[in-house]
Scaffold this motif. Structure first.
Motif, PDB file in Angstrom:
ATOM      1  N   VAL A 117       0.853  -1.190   0.000  1.00 35.15           N
ATOM      2  CA  VAL A 117       0.000   0.000   0.000  1.00 35.15           C
ATOM      3  C   VAL A 117       0.890   1.243   0.000  1.00 35.15           C
ATOM      4  CG1 VAL A 117      -1.693   1.337   1.316  1.00 35.15           C
ATOM      5  CG2 VAL A 117      -1.893  -1.157   1.177  1.00 35.15           C
ATOM      6  N   PHE A 118       0.511   2.221  -0.813  1.00 36.57           N
ATOM      7  CA  PHE A 118       1.173   3.521  -0.735  1.00 36.57           C
ATOM      8  C   PHE A 118       0.141   4.634  -0.888  1.00 36.57           C
ATOM      9  CE2 PHE A 118       1.862   1.877  -5.038  1.00 36.57           C
ATOM     10  CZ  PHE A 118       1.429   2.910  -5.867  1.00 36.57           C
ATOM     11  N   SER A 119       0.454   5.776  -0.244  1.00 40.66           N
ATOM     12  CA  SER A 119      -0.469   6.904  -0.229  1.00 40.66           C
ATOM     13  C   SER A 119       0.289   8.139   0.248  1.00 40.66           C
ATOM     14  CB  SER A 119      -1.652   6.618   0.700  1.00 40.66           C
ATOM     15  OG  SER A 119      -2.519   7.730   0.805  1.00 40.66           O
ATOM     16  N   ASP A 120      -0.293   9.305   0.054  1.00 44.22           N
ATOM     17  CA  ASP A 120       0.255  10.509   0.672  1.00 44.22           C
ATOM     18  C   ASP A 120      -0.653  10.998   1.803  1.00 44.22           C
ATOM     19  OD1 ASP A 120      -1.864  11.437  -0.765  1.00 44.22           O
ATOM     20  OD2 ASP A 120      -0.737  12.841  -2.006  1.00 44.22           O
ATOM     21  N   ASP A 121      -1.569  10.118   2.235  1.00 44.74           N
ATOM     22  CA  ASP A 121      -2.439  10.410   3.372  1.00 44.74           C
ATOM     23  C   ASP A 121      -1.691   9.988   4.643  1.00 44.74           C
ATOM     24  OD1 ASP A 121      -4.392  10.109   5.476  1.00 44.74           O
ATOM     25  OD2 ASP A 121      -5.956  10.161   3.937  1.00 44.74           O
ATOM     26  N   LYS A 122      -1.188  10.950   5.384  1.00 42.93           N
ATOM     27  CA  LYS A 122      -0.302  10.664   6.518  1.00 42.93           C
ATOM     28  C   LYS A 122      -1.034   9.911   7.622  1.00 42.93           C
ATOM     29  CE  LYS A 122       2.406  14.750   5.362  1.00 42.93           C
ATOM     30  NZ  LYS A 122       2.727  16.148   5.719  1.00 42.93           N
ATOM     31  N   GLU A 123      -2.237  10.341   7.939  1.00 42.43           N
ATOM     32  CA  GLU A 123      -2.980   9.667   9.003  1.00 42.43           C
ATOM     33  C   GLU A 123      -3.259   8.206   8.646  1.00 42.43           C
ATOM     34  OE1 GLU A 123      -6.479  11.692  10.223  1.00 42.43           O
ATOM     35  OE2 GLU A 123      -5.466  13.596  10.612  1.00 42.43           O
ATOM     36  N   ALA A 124      -3.585   7.980   7.388  1.00 40.25           N
ATOM     37  CA  ALA A 124      -3.838   6.617   6.947  1.00 40.25           C
ATOM     38  C   ALA A 124      -2.576   5.770   7.067  1.00 40.25           C
ATOM     39  CB  ALA A 124      -4.350   6.607   5.506  1.00 40.25           C
ATOM     40  N   LEU A 125      -1.445   6.326   6.672  1.00 36.39           N
ATOM     41  CA  LEU A 125      -0.187   5.587   6.755  1.00 36.39           C
ATOM     42  C   LEU A 125       0.176   5.272   8.197  1.00 36.39           C
ATOM     43  CD1 LEU A 125       1.901   7.439   4.008  1.00 36.39           C
ATOM     44  CD2 LEU A 125       0.928   5.139   3.873  1.00 36.39           C
ATOM     45  N   LEU A 126      -0.053   6.222   9.102  1.00 38.76           N
ATOM     46  CA  LEU A 126       0.246   5.976  10.515  1.00 38.76           C
ATOM     47  C   LEU A 126      -0.648   4.859  11.062  1.00 38.76           C
ATOM     48  CD1 LEU A 126       0.674   9.629  11.853  1.00 38.76           C
ATOM     49  CD2 LEU A 126       2.465   7.909  11.503  1.00 38.76           C
TER      50      LEU A 126
END
Length: 987
Positions: A117-126
């Protein structure tokens, strides 16, 4: 190993991608990439095609999806089959139930071992970082969409960067067209759309140096593309087919059940054949079952048989009609032994793609069949999709809307392109439309394709919920097959309902016992004569003007010849039609080469059927059956150029190796290429031809019952008035609707047809239902008052029924009660009900007092009402109104064309139907069918006549038609030189 692109949108991203799959693969190959990913938005719409194309280009495919919610965006790549299964389940839930941000993240968190998974959504990544390993979770870094602050954050959180281009377009500078797609999708103008949060000018497929330069300060992001690519599975969609399971049978149990069922049915199909034929049958059955069992296909046949058994009327067609197993099960009804049908077109020991059985049911029973499927296999069945792309006119229309052009102007221009003059704005619209042509707009439901799986269907493909209330997978038929899913086509056919209803009426009216499944009239003399003469209006598959004319050229009632006719009419084969007709009628011919004689003898030296392509390639160029079948399939594909060139080279070399002359090879290859258009296999044509013969038999022997069924089921080539006129030509009387004798539909009884109440416009369905119910439950209506009291129609309905003469049975056997009197009874009933008679002296005797002053309606008034309330001539014929024209000495009949060849004649003609086409110069010409009391006849309006008389033709009605009778191989057409329209003097 080069860097690779892991966030890539194609035209299969609904209104979010501009690049075709071919272009993306060519670009990756040109840049020396080993891998390429496809991550279309919220779906796997193009994944099977992508996998095949990537392999053809020597690339390793990576499959995934960009999941976009209102407040979440992330990309999921599948590492393995379990990751694919979890992704399809997530997408199914998204499309069917909707997903909140939290629900989506919870589901993604459960995929940590199977996806990247990759994204630039920081909260989602955390959130996901709590469960995902570091090599499976990345911060997406895209040129123009990431800041230094973002890079510092991911270092602090120890989340790895991943370089992507978020490819939505092919080349730099195309961002306007992306915005155009988004504006179309959001139904707003180009000025109103804002794509800054999802897209930048850098979201194109860069070359290697550009991509490297963009991320030269974070080389780790580039290296991570290689790491991710290595972690993802590449061997998707192998040769394994995904079959439904019948009653939970394993392959061995299913094989035993299928074999026994076929043996049990032998006597039903072949009980009266001699031992020599029976030996062939048993040999063929053993051969087919050996292949079916070896490939574990038995469950599939049992499931299809289960579906078919829900209706007593069906037509199995397509290549499956070549199977004796299907014939014994009653899935198909054409004997493959008798008609020499090529089973290997359907199945063979080398075939890796799934069998494909198409079954037609009566149109009004098909939905019941589907309901059964979805109930019996709930959660394991779904329809196949159609992909609706922006095409020429639809793309122009959508772009024009974005430009703010009004709907009436859009319709005016698009309906007249390319013949209309346009200004600079419209030229720009068309230019922009060309750039977005081919982009996926939305899904719709395939007309009949159903997939049934052994487990939950969402484990095999993402499933959406169609607006018509059925589940639908995200793939159309070709990609369904690529993915190994086995499609069963369950389709509705109005002509099967016609045959069913006509057989039922014949059984009742004549005390017959016809069984549709065993009813085979191909040798009936009257049926063969009807096919030979082309008097087939109303007869399935052979009633169009072009086909009737061709039957007249062919002049044969033989089933095998008319099976050819059903295939030779296809667009790409029409140039061979006259050749075939001449040869059927005895013209000598030679085969292109003696080696082709065993294959092409039955089609008089011409390739007509799809399987002949396979057979010719095998005998002429030493193709094996797999290659021959693949050549046939490639001809019908959209993306075929590369494969077709390879097969052409092999075909020519193989033929040359056999010493076959180059001109012969050129001629045969040119004929093979004609199959790039619409074409049929012989089993399909034979199946439909058998339905044609059944329909023709019923028309020849029971014209009232047959034509009543044709009109009741609607949907034929012609309107109901034309069919009623045809019935009259067969000596059938047409009776008006009647409240005591009419059903909702038309009913035929020996020498008359009773018009159905369905024909009367302005009568509500519930009123019709109540008329029929009251009559059956409580007896016939005895007078108007009795009818009005029991049924309680509205005043307007009661008046319309009077105008339609539906109260005729209340007039007495001698018709002593006038129609006008019945109308007055309606008026008095409702006046009394309303209370408006209470102030009149002696109200009870008002009707009797009025009677002497009543004047009966004349026939012209009744004709006018019939047109107004039943849509045209029904119980009346236009011939009655124009008898004075028909009896003129200078007016001939359409039936007399054969003795009027080359003569200039004048005819009466009721307009039936027309078809426009274009000459080689681009001018419009028109083919028009007219009828008189003797026949339906065909005419042609060449451009000069078309432009002179098109406005008159547009009005329809009755005409005086003048022109020259022309003959072509025994078929006759009138070339029109003059036209006069008769005034509708009854109105």
């Amino acid at each position: 190993m080069n860097y690779c692109q892991l966030h890539v949108h194609s035209v299969y991203s609904p209104m979010k991608g501009l690049s075709s799959l071919e272009w993306l693969c060519e670009r990756a190959l040109k840049l020396g990439h080993e891998h390429i990913a496809l991550t279309d938005t919220n779906g796997l719409y193009g994944i099977p095609h992508f996998i095949n194309l990537a392999r053809e280009y020597g690339l390793i495919p990576i499959i995934g999806c960009e999941v976009v919610l209102e407040n979440l965006r992330l990309v999921i790549l599948c590492r393995n089959q379990e990751g694919f299964r979890r992704l399809t389940r997530l997408l199914t839930r998204y499309h069917q139930d909707g997903l909140s941000r939290d629900d989506c993240l919870e589901l993604v968190a459960k995929m940590s071992a199977e996806t990247i998974v990759f994204s630039d959504d920081k909260e989602a990544l955390l959130f996901l970082g709590k469960v995902f390993k570091k090599e499976a979770l990345y911060y997406e870094v895209t040129k123009g969409m990431a800041t230094n602050k973002d890079l510092l954050w991911l270092k602090e959180q120890q989340i790895k960067p991943l370089a992507t281009s978020r490819i939505h377009m092919s080349k730099k500078g195309e961002d306007f067209y992306y915005r155009l797609l988004r504006a179309i999708d959001d139904n707003c103008t180009i000025e109103e759309i804002d794509t800054s949060g999802e897209h930048s000018t850098y979201c194109y497929f860069p070359n290697n140096s550009e991509f490297k330069r963009w991320f030269e300060l974070i080389p780790e992001a580039l290296e991570n593309t290689k790491t991710v690519a290595r972690l993802c599975r590449s061997d998707w969609f192998g040769n394994k087919l995904i079959f439904p399971s019948f009653k939970g049978f394993n392959p061995e149990e299913a094989s035993l059940a299928l074999r026994q069922k076929c043996l049990d049915q032998l006597d039903w199909r072949y009980g009266e054949v001699d031992s020599e034929v029976l030996d062939k049958v048993q040999e063929r059955l053993s051969y087919e079952l050996s292949i079916i069992e070896a490939k574990d296909f038995s469950n599939y046949f049992l499931v299809v048989d289960e579906f078919v058994s829900q209706s007593g009327i069906n037509c199995g067609r397509g290549s499956g009609a070549a199977s004796i197993v299907c014939y014994l099960l009653g899935i198909t009804h054409v004997d493959p032994i008798k008609h020499n049908l090529f089973f290997e077109r359907f199945l063979n020991e080398f075939r890796v793609d799934p069998p494909d059985i198409d079954v037609d049911f009566p149109w009004d029973e098909r939905d019941d069949i589907l309901d059964y499927v979805f109930e019996k296999y709930a959660g394991r069945a779904a329809m196949v999709a159609n992909h609706n792309f922006l095409r020429d006119r639809s793309a122009i229309r959508e772009v024009a809307k974005v430009y703010g052009i009004k709907e009436d102007e859009i319709s005016y221009i698009t309906n007249r392109l390319p013949r209309v003059e346009i200004d600079s704005t419209w030229r720009q619209i068309i230019t922009h439309a060309l750039k977005i042509e081919g982009c996926l707009r939305h899904l719709s439901v395939h007309c009949g394709g159903v997939v049934v799986t052994p487990g939950p269907i969402e484990d095999y493909a993402p499933v959406e919920w169609a607006t018509k209330g059925v589940p639908v997978i995200q793939w159309e038929k070709d990609q369904t097959e690529i993915a190994g899913l086995v499609k069963i086509d369950l389709l509705g056919n109005r002509s099967l309902a016609v045959v069913r209803d006509a057989l039922n009426m014949a059984n009742i009216n004549y005390q017959k016992n016809y069984d549709y499944r065993l009813f085979n009239p191909v040798d009936d003399p009257k049926t063969k004569e009807m096919m030979k003469l082309g008097t087939t209006m109303g007869v399935f598959y052979v009633e169009s003007p072009g086909t009737r004319l061709y039957l007249q050229k062919q002049r044969s009632g033989e089933f095998e010849h008319n099976t050819i006719a059903g295939s030779v009419i296809r667009p790409a084969a029409r140039r061979f039609a006259n050749i075939i007709a001449e040869r059927i009628n005895g013209k000598p011919f030679e085969h292109f080469h003696p080696i082709l004689k065993p294959i092409l003898d039955e089609t008089f030296g011409v390739l007509i059927y799809q399987e002949q392509v396979t057979q010719v390639a095998m005998v002429m160029a030493d193709f094996d059956v797999i290659e021959g079948n693949d050549l046939r399939k490639v001809l019908g594909k959209k993306h075929k150029e590369k494969k077709l060139k390879d097969y052409k080279d092999k075909f020519f070399q193989g033929a040359f190796d056999k010493g076959i002359d180059k001109k012969v090879v050129d001629d045969v290859w040119a004929m093979i290429l004609s199959f790039a258009g619409y074409s049929f296999c012989k089993p399909h044509s034979a199946s439909y031809c058998l339905v044609s013969y059944k329909a023709a038999y019923l028309k020849a022997h029971y014209p009232a019952e047959f034509m009543a069924a044709v009109i009741s089921n609607q949907g034929g080539f012609y309107n109901s008035t034309a069919y009623l006129e045809e019935a009259r030509r067969f000596g059938v009387e047409i009776l008006p609707p009647d409240i005591n004798h009419s059903e909702n539909h038309y009913v035929g009884f020996k020498n008359y047809i009773r018009t159905g109440l369905m024909q009367v416009k302005g009568i509500r369905t519930k009123t019709i239902e109540k008329i029929i119910f009251e009559r059956r439950e409580n007896g016939l209506f005895v007078d108007v008052a009795n009818f009005l009291k029991r049924v309680e129609p509205t005043f307007e309905e009661a008046r319309i029924l009077a105008k339609a003469r539906a109260y005729n049975s209340l007039r007495g056997e001698a018709k002593e009660t006038a129609l006008v009197e019945l109308m007055w009874e309606v008026y008095f009933h409702y006046a009394e009900k309303k209370g408006s008679l209470q102030y009149l002296p002696e109200a009870d005797n008002q009707l009797e007092k009025v009677k002497p002053k009543m004047r009966e309606y004349d026939s012209l008034q009744l004709v006018d009402w019939e047109h107004e309330h039943m849509g045209g001539f029904v119980s009346f014929s236009s011939w009655q109104l124009y008898r004075h024209v028909l009896e003129r000495d200078d007016v001939v009949r359409g039936i007399d064309f054969p003795v009027l060849k080359d003569k200039y004649v004048r005819l009466f003609g009721d307009f039936i139907t027309s078809k426009a086409t274009r000459t080689k110069k681009g001018d419009t010409m028109l083919f028009v069918s007219f009828s008189d009391d003797s026949a339906v006849y065909e005419t042609v309006f060449f451009p000069e006549a078309y432009y002179a008389f098109r406005d008159l033709l547009f009005l329809g009605g009755a005409f005086l038609v003048e022109g020259q009778v022309q003959e072509d191989l025994g078929s006759f057409v009138l070339q029109v030189t003059n036209l006069q329209r008769f005034a509708q003097n009854w109105a």
